[in-house]
Motif scaffolding. Sequence first.
Motif, mmCIF file in Angstrom:
data_model
loop_
_atom_site.group_PDB
_atom_site.id
_atom_site.type_symbol
_atom_site.label_atom_id
_atom_site.label_comp_id
_atom_site.label_asym_id
_atom_site.label_seq_id
_atom_site.Cartn_x
_atom_site.Cartn_y
_atom_site.Cartn_z
ATOM 1 N N TYR A 48 49.764 -13.987 -24.351
ATOM 2 C CA TYR A 48 49.529 -12.782 -25.149
ATOM 3 C C TYR A 48 49.163 -11.596 -24.255
ATOM 4 O O TYR A 48 48.709 -11.769 -23.124
ATOM 5 C CB TYR A 48 48.370 -13.014 -26.131
ATOM 6 C CG TYR A 48 48.643 -14.086 -27.151
ATOM 7 C CD1 TYR A 48 49.370 -13.800 -28.309
ATOM 8 C CD2 TYR A 48 48.192 -15.393 -26.950
ATOM 9 C CE1 TYR A 48 49.624 -14.785 -29.245
ATOM 10 C CE2 TYR A 48 48.450 -16.390 -27.884
ATOM 11 C CZ TYR A 48 49.172 -16.082 -29.034
ATOM 12 O OH TYR A 48 49.435 -17.058 -29.961
ATOM 13 N N THR A 83 44.930 -21.739 -29.315
ATOM 14 C CA THR A 83 44.599 -20.715 -30.318
ATOM 15 C C THR A 83 43.331 -19.928 -29.967
ATOM 16 O O THR A 83 42.790 -19.227 -30.819
ATOM 17 C CB THR A 83 44.395 -21.358 -31.708
ATOM 18 O OG1 THR A 83 43.363 -22.348 -31.624
ATOM 19 C CG2 THR A 83 45.687 -22.001 -32.209
ATOM 20 N N LEU A 113 42.235 -17.355 -32.767
ATOM 21 C CA LEU A 113 43.421 -16.969 -33.538
ATOM 22 C C LEU A 113 43.558 -17.818 -34.795
ATOM 23 O O LEU A 113 44.071 -17.355 -35.815
ATOM 24 C CB LEU A 113 44.681 -17.121 -32.681
ATOM 25 C CG LEU A 113 44.754 -16.250 -31.422
ATOM 26 C CD1 LEU A 113 46.003 -16.606 -30.620
ATOM 27 C CD2 LEU A 113 44.766 -14.763 -31.770
ATOM 28 N N GLY A 164 40.786 -16.569 -37.125
ATOM 29 C CA GLY A 164 40.843 -15.122 -37.301
ATOM 30 C C GLY A 164 39.524 -14.419 -37.040
ATOM 31 O O GLY A 164 39.226 -13.417 -37.694
ATOM 32 N N ARG A 201 38.662 -2.303 -32.309
ATOM 33 C CA ARG A 201 39.527 -3.449 -32.592
ATOM 34 C C ARG A 201 40.202 -3.923 -31.315
ATOM 35 O O ARG A 201 40.563 -3.119 -30.447
ATOM 36 C CB ARG A 201 40.642 -3.053 -33.573
ATOM 37 C CG ARG A 201 40.205 -2.307 -34.805
ATOM 38 C CD ARG A 201 41.394 -2.024 -35.726
ATOM 39 N NE ARG A 201 42.416 -1.180 -35.093
ATOM 40 C CZ ARG A 201 43.637 -1.010 -35.579
ATOM 41 N NH1 ARG A 201 44.013 -1.633 -36.692
ATOM 42 N NH2 ARG A 201 44.518 -0.233 -34.965
ATOM 43 N N GLY A 223 43.635 -5.772 -30.170
ATOM 44 C CA GLY A 223 44.965 -6.076 -30.701
ATOM 45 C C GLY A 223 45.638 -7.152 -29.858
ATOM 46 O O GLY A 223 45.831 -6.974 -28.657
ATOM 47 N N PRO A 253 54.432 -9.158 -34.091
ATOM 48 C CA PRO A 253 53.349 -8.528 -34.848
ATOM 49 C C PRO A 253 52.051 -8.493 -34.042
ATOM 50 O O PRO A 253 51.740 -9.441 -33.322
ATOM 51 C CB PRO A 253 53.184 -9.438 -36.071
ATOM 52 C CG PRO A 253 54.316 -10.399 -36.045
ATOM 53 C CD PRO A 253 54.925 -10.387 -34.682
ATOM 54 N N VAL A 254 51.310 -7.385 -34.173
ATOM 55 C CA VAL A 254 50.003 -7.270 -33.532
ATOM 56 C C VAL A 254 48.949 -7.739 -34.521
ATOM 57 O O VAL A 254 48.950 -7.296 -35.672
ATOM 58 C CB VAL A 254 49.694 -5.808 -33.140
ATOM 59 C CG1 VAL A 254 48.371 -5.725 -32.375
ATOM 60 C CG2 VAL A 254 50.828 -5.225 -32.311
ATOM 61 N N ARG A 255 48.085 -8.635 -34.090
ATOM 62 C CA ARG A 255 46.931 -9.015 -34.934
ATOM 63 C C ARG A 255 45.713 -8.271 -34.425
ATOM 64 O O ARG A 255 45.358 -8.374 -33.253
ATOM 65 C CB ARG A 255 46.681 -10.519 -34.849
ATOM 66 C CG ARG A 255 47.697 -11.329 -35.626
ATOM 67 C CD ARG A 255 47.349 -12.795 -35.580
ATOM 68 N NE ARG A 255 46.142 -13.124 -36.348
ATOM 69 C CZ ARG A 255 45.568 -14.325 -36.353
ATOM 70 N NH1 ARG A 255 46.066 -15.309 -35.617
ATOM 71 N NH2 ARG A 255 44.499 -14.555 -37.081
ATOM 72 N N TRP A 256 45.071 -7.520 -35.310
ATOM 73 C CA TRP A 256 43.899 -6.729 -34.919
ATOM 74 C C TRP A 256 42.623 -7.469 -35.313
ATOM 75 O O TRP A 256 42.510 -7.964 -36.424
ATOM 76 C CB TRP A 256 43.932 -5.360 -35.585
ATOM 77 C CG TRP A 256 45.040 -4.484 -35.082
ATOM 78 C CD1 TRP A 256 46.226 -4.234 -35.696
ATOM 79 C CD2 TRP A 256 45.061 -3.761 -33.850
ATOM 80 N NE1 TRP A 256 46.995 -3.385 -34.926
ATOM 81 C CE2 TRP A 256 46.305 -3.075 -33.782
ATOM 82 C CE3 TRP A 256 44.162 -3.606 -32.774
ATOM 83 C CZ2 TRP A 256 46.666 -2.254 -32.707
ATOM 84 C CZ3 TRP A 256 44.525 -2.788 -31.713
ATOM 85 C CH2 TRP A 256 45.759 -2.119 -31.683
ATOM 86 N N PHE A 257 41.676 -7.502 -34.391
ATOM 87 C CA PHE A 257 40.389 -8.172 -34.611
ATOM 88 C C PHE A 257 39.272 -7.143 -34.457
ATOM 89 O O PHE A 257 39.149 -6.509 -33.405
ATOM 90 C CB PHE A 257 40.198 -9.303 -33.593
ATOM 91 C CG PHE A 257 41.185 -10.427 -33.765
ATOM 92 C CD1 PHE A 257 40.857 -11.536 -34.523
ATOM 93 C CD2 PHE A 257 42.448 -10.361 -33.182
ATOM 94 C CE1 PHE A 257 41.768 -12.576 -34.701
ATOM 95 C CE2 PHE A 257 43.366 -11.393 -33.355
ATOM 96 C CZ PHE A 257 43.020 -12.493 -34.119
#
Length: 446
Positions: free
Chosen positions: A206, A271, A308, A311, A238, A240, A248-252
């Motif tokens: 990633y 993960t 991941l 989440g 956040r 990313g 797709p970008v997952r934002w945390f």
Amino acid sequence: MSTFDLNAGATAPLAGETDLMDLPVDGALPPGLEGVLVRNGPNPLRGRFEGNDVLSWWPQPAMLHAVEFRAGRAASYRNRWARTRIWAREHAPHLAADLPDTNPNVNVLRHAGETLALAEGGPPLAMTPGLDFLGTSQRHPGLAGGMTAHPKVDPVTGELMSFRSHWEQPWLRYGVAGSDGQSLVEQLIDLPGPSMMHDMAITGRYSILLDLNVAYDFSMLSRGYRMPLRWHDERQSRLGVIPRHGGPVRWFEVAPCFILHVVNAYDLDATTLVLDVVRYPEYLRVARGGAGFEDNPVGVLWRYVIDLARGVVSERQWDKAGVELPRINEGRTGRAYRYAYAVQQPTNVEMRGLVRYDLESGATQQYRVPPGDQNSEPVFVPRPDARDEDDGWVLVCVYRQATDTSDVVVLDGRELRAGPLATVRLPQRIPAGFHGAWLPREDGTG
Ligand SMILES: [Fe+2]
């Protein structure tokens, strides 16, 4: 606000360009230390800063410094302003139209056989390790639109991961170039607004982008600020996470903060990602009354663990001491690693001393620099054929207040506390700049 004179001491710019041969060395330079230490930073063309806030410093024209190590000698020193359009307007107006319109004053990268001076967002400038400038990059056509000064190279695949964050649309673009420099991935990423992003991280799988509490505010320009950047309480910080080759970008969401520099990141398992950074609880907060900025607190080593599967992100302070300009053995970029080196910040206006973190045992070691002196970021140079991560040298430029000169200090990467193996004494200062790189000697270069 601090009173700080950019035109005095370690930050004072140089007024000209110099070539020196055979520099005096105390101690013995290690056999195997063969190459060039290059430093980069802002240095006004007339040798004087026009203001004293941090934003009067960051955007000034690039000056690079090269110290060449060859056959146990400190063979040469050279400093040059980057040959850009900005430089030509002052020094060679007839050349201006032919030179790149960029200001590569932040960092230095060797990738795909090309050495590049890197700008904060603008296109890189190709150069030799000896500071001859070659114009725009020939091997990285995808970077002509500009990129971050902190891209990341995967030490295994040779891929170059980067982003471009901009104050105009599109606000964020992510990219990957192959080991030959050719563009493999280009992806636009949606943001709610333009964000200040200086650094990024990679793991083996990633890339991690940082959308934090410092962002653009163009109304500042009409209030006398030179750059429209400030802390925003209302923004949500956040992280990313984007698959290496796009998607797709997952934002945390994380606690309010700003991060200038990443230490490293890696995949803990399929993960879980670990991200280590230097984190500020706030940064560039506009002072009450709207003139200037509050003093920034010091940044500290901080670890995020990104889950991941569930989440969620956990975060914790690693150490309470102020640090900046972290570096690692770049053979471990994006991989599990154990050692980090950083500049100590006893106060928010001092860069003084180095610390080595052993992130496995928790032990630290220091190289102390006396009050009044200041130092640059530590650059780790692996020993040729080294097996252990910390088997190598740490090179650091130390500004000596008493003589207004700089030394290049060579430390053992395993034993910072043992003090210098060798000290190269320059007859002038290398001003406190931003970043640098070690360029190992290659046939026909160096
Ligand atoms: Fe930086």
